[in-house]
Design a protein around this motif. Sequence first.
Motif, PDB file in Angstrom:
ATOM      1  N   THR B  88      71.885  38.343  57.686  1.00  0.00           N
ATOM      2  CA  THR B  88      71.283  38.252  56.090  1.00  0.00           C
ATOM      3  C   THR B  88      72.720  38.213  55.698  1.00  0.00           C
ATOM      4  OG1 THR B  88      70.329  39.942  56.223  1.00  0.00           O
ATOM      5  CG2 THR B  88      70.634  39.583  54.223  1.00  0.00           C
ATOM      6  N   PHE B  89      72.728  37.197  54.429  1.00  0.00           N
ATOM      7  CA  PHE B  89      73.891  37.244  53.406  1.00  0.00           C
ATOM      8  C   PHE B  89      73.190  37.180  51.838  1.00  0.00           C
ATOM      9  CE2 PHE B  89      73.301  32.937  50.962  1.00  0.00           C
ATOM     10  CZ  PHE B  89      71.842  32.244  50.914  1.00  0.00           C
ATOM     11  N   ASP B  90      74.357  37.814  50.650  1.00  0.00           N
ATOM     12  CA  ASP B  90      74.116  38.124  49.514  1.00  0.00           C
ATOM     13  C   ASP B  90      74.958  37.017  49.131  1.00  0.00           C
ATOM     14  OD1 ASP B  90      73.920  39.179  47.244  1.00  0.00           O
ATOM     15  OD2 ASP B  90      73.968  41.193  47.887  1.00  0.00           O
ATOM     16  N   HIS B  91      74.601  36.418  47.997  1.00  0.00           N
ATOM     17  CA  HIS B  91      75.611  35.240  47.508  1.00  0.00           C
ATOM     18  C   HIS B  91      75.577  35.945  45.709  1.00  0.00           C
ATOM     19  CE1 HIS B  91      71.502  34.355  45.837  1.00  0.00           C
ATOM     20  NE2 HIS B  91      70.948  33.523  46.747  1.00  0.00           N
ATOM     21  N   GLY B  92      74.821  37.031  45.409  1.00  0.00           N
ATOM     22  CA  GLY B  92      75.140  37.972  44.832  1.00  0.00           C
ATOM     23  C   GLY B  92      74.119  37.776  43.916  1.00  0.00           C
ATOM     24  N   MET B 121      79.687  30.599  46.357  1.00  0.00           N
ATOM     25  CA  MET B 121      78.530  29.540  46.152  1.00  0.00           C
ATOM     26  C   MET B 121      78.465  29.748  44.354  1.00  0.00           C
ATOM     27  SD  MET B 121      77.777  27.969  48.269  1.00  0.00           S
ATOM     28  CE  MET B 121      75.602  27.199  47.916  1.00  0.00           C
ATOM     29  N   LEU B 122      78.878  30.999  43.118  1.00  0.00           N
ATOM     30  CA  LEU B 122      78.454  31.554  42.504  1.00  0.00           C
ATOM     31  C   LEU B 122      78.930  30.191  41.304  1.00  0.00           C
ATOM     32  CD1 LEU B 122      79.584  34.628  41.549  1.00  0.00           C
ATOM     33  CD2 LEU B 122      77.449  33.667  42.090  1.00  0.00           C
ATOM     34  N   GLU B 123      80.427  29.776  41.794  1.00  0.00           N
ATOM     35  CA  GLU B 123      80.610  28.208  41.384  1.00  0.00           C
ATOM     36  C   GLU B 123      80.118  27.072  40.772  1.00  0.00           C
ATOM     37  OE1 GLU B 123      85.163  25.940  40.215  1.00  0.00           O
ATOM     38  OE2 GLU B 123      85.325  28.156  41.794  1.00  0.00           O
ATOM     39  N   MET B 124      79.714  26.729  42.590  1.00  0.00           N
ATOM     40  CA  MET B 124      78.898  25.480  42.625  1.00  0.00           C
ATOM     41  C   MET B 124      77.867  25.707  42.433  1.00  0.00           C
ATOM     42  SD  MET B 124      76.814  23.924  45.789  1.00  0.00           S
ATOM     43  CE  MET B 124      78.468  24.185  46.721  1.00  0.00           C
ATOM     44  N   PHE B 125      76.398  26.958  41.950  1.00  0.00           N
ATOM     45  CA  PHE B 125      75.316  27.216  41.374  1.00  0.00           C
ATOM     46  C   PHE B 125      75.653  27.118  39.603  1.00  0.00           C
ATOM     47  CE2 PHE B 125      74.407  30.539  44.636  1.00  0.00           C
ATOM     48  CZ  PHE B 125      73.467  29.436  45.704  1.00  0.00           C
ATOM     49  N   SER B 126      76.116  27.484  39.607  1.00  0.00           N
ATOM     50  CA  SER B 126      77.112  27.524  38.219  1.00  0.00           C
ATOM     51  C   SER B 126      76.860  25.876  37.197  1.00  0.00           C
ATOM     52  CB  SER B 126      78.213  28.202  37.615  1.00  0.00           C
ATOM     53  OG  SER B 126      78.388  28.145  36.769  1.00  0.00           O
ATOM     54  N   GLU B 127      77.907  24.760  38.269  1.00  0.00           N
ATOM     55  CA  GLU B 127      77.946  23.923  37.560  1.00  0.00           C
ATOM     56  C   GLU B 127      76.785  23.239  38.224  1.00  0.00           C
ATOM     57  OE1 GLU B 127      80.994  22.501  37.038  1.00  0.00           O
ATOM     58  OE2 GLU B 127      80.956  19.964  37.157  1.00  0.00           O
ATOM     59  N   ALA B 323      70.439  33.085  34.846  1.00  0.00           N
ATOM     60  CA  ALA B 323      71.239  31.587  33.843  1.00  0.00           C
ATOM     61  C   ALA B 323      72.842  32.413  33.873  1.00  0.00           C
ATOM     62  CB  ALA B 323      70.590  31.367  33.085  1.00  0.00           C
ATOM     63  N   GLY B 324      72.630  33.648  32.472  1.00  0.00           N
ATOM     64  CA  GLY B 324      73.726  34.151  31.565  1.00  0.00           C
ATOM     65  C   GLY B 324      74.815  34.690  32.906  1.00  0.00           C
ATOM     66  N   LYS B 325      74.373  35.176  34.510  1.00  0.00           N
ATOM     67  CA  LYS B 325      75.342  35.637  35.498  1.00  0.00           C
ATOM     68  C   LYS B 325      76.244  34.158  35.633  1.00  0.00           C
ATOM     69  CE  LYS B 325      73.134  39.188  37.014  1.00  0.00           C
ATOM     70  NZ  LYS B 325      72.319  40.502  37.983  1.00  0.00           N
ATOM     71  N   LEU B 326      75.768  33.155  35.462  1.00  0.00           N
ATOM     72  CA  LEU B 326      76.223  31.893  35.941  1.00  0.00           C
ATOM     73  C   LEU B 326      76.868  31.375  34.889  1.00  0.00           C
ATOM     74  CD1 LEU B 326      73.272  30.638  38.454  1.00  0.00           C
ATOM     75  CD2 LEU B 326      75.308  30.800  39.084  1.00  0.00           C
ATOM     76  N   GLY B 327      76.181  32.469  33.134  1.00  0.00           N
ATOM     77  CA  GLY B 327      77.368  31.596  32.593  1.00  0.00           C
ATOM     78  C   GLY B 327      76.980  29.878  31.865  1.00  0.00           C
ATOM     79  N   CYS B 328      75.547  29.882  32.032  1.00  0.00           N
ATOM     80  CA  CYS B 328      74.613  28.650  31.538  1.00  0.00           C
ATOM     81  C   CYS B 328      73.989  29.712  30.882  1.00  0.00           C
ATOM     82  CB  CYS B 328      74.065  28.171  32.770  1.00  0.00           C
ATOM     83  SG  CYS B 328      75.363  27.829  33.816  1.00  0.00           S
ATOM     84  N   ARG B 329      73.191  28.594  30.408  1.00  0.00           N
ATOM     85  CA  ARG B 329      71.945  29.190  29.645  1.00  0.00           C
ATOM     86  C   ARG B 329      71.413  28.010  29.940  1.00  0.00           C
ATOM     87  NH1 ARG B 329      73.124  28.985  22.825  1.00  0.00           N
ATOM     88  NH2 ARG B 329      70.898  29.306  23.080  1.00  0.00           N
TER      89      ARG B 329
END
Lengths: 564, 332
Positions: B88-92, B121-127, B323-329
Amino acid sequence: MNILGISCHYHDSAACLVKDGKVVVAVQEERFNRLKNSPDFPINAINYCIQEGGITFDDLDYVGFYEKPYLKFSRMVIGHLRSWPFSLNNFLNTMPNWLQDRLVIPITIEKEVGFKGKVIFIKHHLSHAASSFLVSPFEEAAILTADAVGEWATMTYGVGRGNKIDIQKEIRYPNSLGLLYTAITTYLGFTAHEGEGTVMALASCGEPRYVDKLKGIVMVKPDGSHMVDERFFGFNKGSRMYTNRFLKSFGPERKPGGRLEDRHKDIAASLQKFTEETLIAVARHVQDKTRLNKLCLAGGLFLNCVANSKILEQSGFKELFIQPAAGDSGGSLGAATYIYHCVLNKPRDFIMQHAYLGTGYPSNYIKRVILNRGVSFRELEDGELSRFIAREISCGRVVGWFQGKMEFGPRALGNRSILADPRNPDIKEILNEKVKHREGFRPYAPVILEERAGEFFNLECKSPFMLLAPMVKEEKKALIPGVVHVDGTARVQTVSKAINPRLWHLIKDFENITGIPVIINTSFNLRGEPIVCAPEDAISCFQRSQMDYLVLENFVIDRMKNNK
Amino acid sequence: MICKRCVLPEHRPDIVINEEGICSVCLEYDKLKQPPNKPLETDFIKLLNTYKSKGEYDCLVMCSGGKDSTSALYYMKKRYKLNPLAFTFDHGFETEDAVENIRNAVEALGVDFLFFKSDFMLEMFSEMLKTDSKAVLCHPCSIWYMDLAFKTAFRFNIPVIIAGWTKGQSTRQPLMSRCGCGVHQPEFYSMAKATNEFLDSYVKKNPKYRDFPRSMEEVLARAKLRQKCVVLSPHWFLPFNSEDYVETIKKELKWKLPGLSYPANSTNCYLNFLSVHNSMKNYGYTHYHVEMSKLIREGLLSRQEALKSLEMNFPREMLDSIAGKLGCRLDE
């Protein structure tokens, strides 16, 4: 202890799972691959057996195969050598099958099923014998098997006691009543392994004028043993099973679909009479030798319900048992039960009381299928459904009836059936026009409440597998004209409340409306197709026919409401 | 407008609905003269025998904690008596319910378990959220997960990767070996193209993701160079429906249905909600619509059931929080 039985590579491939001596699943491959009488390795049936049996492939202890391929191969080679050089083409045509499939069964099983355990080969007629006796209600009985040909044997008899089977005598190839029946079936323009039932029905329309001629080419002794004059038959010689000498004697063959002349009917009648007389003579001999009152029959020849009834009436045996898959599909059942009881010496405690050993589908699955087809339907509770359908049948409607688990063997016994009103003298034409499109001389069969069978038919026993054809009582013939054959018989199925309550209640409700505890029951298929297996097949068959209703468990589809 | 037979909406030019209200995907399915042969369990066994392990583990099972992958793990251990390695993987963004389901399953089955947690992967998701890309969040995630699975299988010398993919996620042999991603199906074409374009442009810019595969095909090509390995799902070969195996895993593996899920009765990560939201916004449907439509065509699900499962009833606040966790709105 889990044993898988397999029969395949000739016709009617099937698989069967026996768990601790109980037959839990048995199903023919044709129902899955939709090829009638399919000879293919029954991979779909095997998968179904394992999954429905609640086991895994690792849980299999033995696999039983319903004949001995090398023994059969030896007969094939010798048979071809005897007919050489006329058999050359036939030999070349069949050899690839032998080398690729029939002689490498354990390899195929390991490759296809992943089974590395013991594969046990049971002789063909021993498989037939086991398929009947070992699941019969009899502790001790005589056993008679007959079909076209197994390895060498074409007919055997013996005795079953407890969990032992002792085959005492056999008649060997090419002397075969089964091959004779199939050869003349093809001569009359019908398909081998499929048209024999049609010939049996046609027989009632003719006069047995050719019996003496048949006796001239098949010599029968008083004990029923027989010897075929090979000059009239060419079982290995090519595409035809009979020779020019046969044509000289009986006249030109009928082309498939050609006009049926009186001569054809008379030949069919003669073949049927000759077969009956020979089988009765054999059965009498078996009774005389064994001094037993109970007889178990198996092998494709005993799908001939007219002959079965005559054996019961005239052989001296008091009781008869024939399981519903009497033909080669039942070989899978015989192989598996033989291994359990006779090879492993386990006692018997299973009786085959019904044929409902195939596929079943939960209501939610059926509902999904109906919904996804965009078909309009309604759901009725049990009592309401039974009363409604009984009323509709009594009004002349034709109903596709799909319930519970599918039958094992060639007969539809009320779970994959088409039902209609037997009181209507024109119902045969209606059924033929709307659904079945079969020959006009073929009768439709009745299903009757078991407890009322004696009132309508000259039948003193149960006939749960539709393998007897007793006379319809004279005073009842006018009440159920739709199921009375031209010779006054009917191929009866008796149904008990305990075994098939839903069908029993339907007939009871029909009786409440009409006073007649009988309904027409014919197999749920179109001509040339296997009986329907899954709800998808049933809906497809319904849509391609003119049936008035399709009942899938409690869901009713009305043609009128779906005609746009 | 939604197809009258399945649950796909019109999405030109990929999905076109005709005058009778039937979509082009259903019409293509009808054109198949013979229905494709249904894979049998014996086919699965044959494949397992072909890819026999020489190492400690027979297969690597990708576990998300959902019913399909948990039952896949159950089948490998109990039905096929193999020694699986659960992975299993957990990307957070993995849910607590899912992680608990996995822990319960591996404990009950006594199988070894590899848990991989990373914020890679967080940075990619955020982007993805910040740009106007229509790429589907789940796509790079599955590319990453699949790549990880292949690398892990290679590391442990495991020749079979087991996923819990359903019959709606492809049953055709050629697609199985391509991970069943089915990106060439018209239903996925626009989504896959957007993901591909995003990865193409983004990967070039960000040195962190220099080695990130641009597509599932690339994952497979790389894997092929490393070792002989196949990806299979037992669900493609077994006739049992989810009602059957959910009962089994509930009873034997203490599996629980999560409180909140999309589609209904599934177990997915928190990001899935955001991915679904964006897919609906950008395409009017999600990959779940594609999967369920296929199940409908195969007769394994009714349209009503699918429509009910696909109802979106998750709260907006939850989406904002993710979305907030990824620094987005999220856009209104």
